[in-house]
Scaffold this active site. Structure first.
Site, short mmCIF file in Angstrom:
data_model
loop_
_atom_site.label_atom_id
_atom_site.label_comp_id
_atom_site.label_asym_id
_atom_site.label_seq_id
_atom_site.Cartn_x
_atom_site.Cartn_y
_atom_site.Cartn_z
CB SER A 131 -0.99 -0.03 1.28
OG SER A 131 -1.36 1.39 1.61
CE1 TYR B 131 -4.73 -1.91 5.14
CE2 TYR B 131 -3.21 0.13 4.45
CZ TYR B 131 -4.04 -0.72 4.10
OH TYR B 131 -4.09 -1.23 2.66
P1 NDP Z 1 -11.61 -5.82 -0.03
O1 NDP Z 1 -12.31 -5.52 1.40
O2 NDP Z 1 -12.73 -5.40 -1.02
O3 NDP Z 1 -11.44 -7.42 -0.11
C1 NDP Z 1 -10.53 -8.14 0.98
C2 NDP Z 1 -10.54 -9.47 0.69
O4 NDP Z 1 -9.43 -10.25 1.72
C3 NDP Z 1 -11.57 -10.25 0.46
O5 NDP Z 1 -11.61 -11.05 -0.52
C4 NDP Z 1 -11.57 -11.02 1.82
O6 NDP Z 1 -12.16 -12.37 1.71
C5 NDP Z 1 -10.31 -11.38 2.20
N1 NDP Z 1 -9.86 -11.25 3.47
C6 NDP Z 1 -9.91 -10.54 4.48
N2 NDP Z 1 -9.62 -11.21 5.57
C7 NDP Z 1 -9.32 -12.36 5.42
C8 NDP Z 1 -9.12 -13.38 6.20
N3 NDP Z 1 -8.81 -13.14 7.62
N4 NDP Z 1 -8.86 -14.82 5.58
C9 NDP Z 1 -9.10 -14.69 4.47
N5 NDP Z 1 -9.28 -13.92 3.40
C10 NDP Z 1 -9.55 -12.64 3.88
O7 NDP Z 1 -10.33 -5.17 0.07
P2 NDP Z 1 -9.36 -4.37 -1.08
O8 NDP Z 1 -9.61 -5.30 -2.41
O9 NDP Z 1 -9.47 -3.04 -1.21
O10 NDP Z 1 -7.92 -4.84 -0.62
C11 NDP Z 1 -7.36 -5.82 -1.13
C12 NDP Z 1 -5.62 -5.66 -0.87
O11 NDP Z 1 -5.33 -4.54 -1.10
C13 NDP Z 1 -5.56 -5.56 0.84
O12 NDP Z 1 -4.28 -6.13 1.24
C14 NDP Z 1 -5.39 -4.09 0.90
O13 NDP Z 1 -4.64 -3.62 2.07
C15 NDP Z 1 -4.79 -3.55 -0.28
N6 NDP Z 1 -4.80 -2.23 -0.52
C16 NDP Z 1 -6.02 -1.77 -0.99
C17 NDP Z 1 -6.18 -0.54 -1.40
C18 NDP Z 1 -7.39 0.15 -1.89
O14 NDP Z 1 -7.43 1.36 -2.17
N7 NDP Z 1 -8.51 -0.60 -1.75
C19 NDP Z 1 -4.81 0.46 -1.32
C20 NDP Z 1 -3.56 -0.16 -1.20
C21 NDP Z 1 -3.57 -1.53 -0.83
P3 NDP Z 1 -13.70 -12.82 2.31
O15 NDP Z 1 -14.53 -12.98 1.18
O16 NDP Z 1 -13.53 -14.05 3.03
O17 NDP Z 1 -14.23 -11.50 3.08
#
Ligand code: NDP
Length: 254
Positions: A145, A158
């Protein structure tokens, strides 16, 4: 020769039930990789499987486990390898964000953020890297990030998790380079996903993102795919331990 070719390569993308993970998995599938989706189950993962399968014209498998649970990760990865083989590409993308001033931050929330964003990459990478090393090739891409480099109020845990993830990327890269495994990170700027719904729906935050990002807008999820294909393919054969920002220029300006 297409240096960026990933045709037929087996790719696991954690957290690909929605958001950036789903976009990354879709990009890999569009490029011809054999994608395995991942999440904790439920309707979002089922919808993701249907969406990617429709584009790929073939059923798309998924594995379900909580990335913070070491035993569940071990079992999940063992069954993935038994059923589909050793991944060529691992994308550690699953993540969460919790927001509160650090003096108000609950210990459970701290633990959840560090476990989901940082510990998980160790838990998932360890068994897969062992198997990749035995084979003598592999690509691991961690989703960082801009907060791996820039702090911001209310998300210190975070930032700590993402800063740690970038250093884990470098450490993994150092250990695995001799096994022909490259480990790199992609650090996105601001993308409107479910994780930050409250932010992109807030006009003041939306205006801040546009003002703070030289490109003057939020990222589009498909804009991550080119960097992913670079890091997942032979094009990056001598690139390891790097953190590439895909952020519309945000981290290059004050
Ligand atoms: P979302 O909340 O849309 O998606 C998160 C995903 O992670 C889901 O598929 C969720 O699956 C999974 N997940 C969360 N916790 C767990 C767990 N304990 N075990 C298994 N799976 C889990 O987030 P984003 O798509 O926005 O983010 C994805 C990545 O990108 C993250 O690492 C975030 O930090 C990073 N990021 C995002 C940014 C943004 O602007 N959106 C910017 C920079 C980085 P489930 O269906 O099981 O909930």
């Amino acid at each position: 020769m297409n240096l960026f070719d990933v045709t037929g390569r087996l790719a696991l993308v954690t957290g690909s039930s929605r958001g950036l993970g789903l976009a990354l998995a879709t990009g890999l599938a569009d490029a011809g990789a054999r994608v395995v989706l991942h999440g904790r189950g439920g309707p979002a993962l089922a919808r993701a499987r249907d969406a990617v399968a429709e584009r790929a014209g073939t059923p798309v498998p998924a594995v379900e486990f909580d990335v913070t649970d070491t035993a569940a990760v071990r079992t999940g990865i063992e069954s993935l390898i038994a059923e589909h083989g050793v991944p060529d590409i691992l994308v550690n993308n699953a993540g969460v964000q919790r927001r509160a001033p650090i003096t108000e931050f609950a210990t459970d929330d701290w633990d959840e953020v560090i476990a989901t964003n940082l510990n998980s990459a160790f838990y998932v990478s360890r068994p897969i890297a062992r198997a990749m090393a035995e084979r003598g090739s592999g690509k691991i891409i961690n989703i960082g990030s801009v907060q791996s480099m820039l702090a911001r109020q209310t998300i210190a845990p975070y930032s700590a998790s993402k800063g740690g993830l970038v250093m884990l990327t470098k450490g993994l890269a150092a250990d695995l380079a001799r096994s022909n495994i490259q480990v790199n990170a992609i650090s996105p700027g601001y993308f409107a996903t479910e994780m930050n719904t409250a932010l992109w729906q807030d006009p003041e935050f939306d205006a801040w993102v546009r003002q703070r990002t030289p490109a003057q807008r939020w990222g589009k999820v498909e804009e991550l795919i080119g960097t992913l294909l670079y890091l997942a393919s032979d094009a990056s054969a001598f690139v390891s331990g790097q953190n590439i920002f895909v952020d519309g220029g945000m981290t290059s300006v004050v």
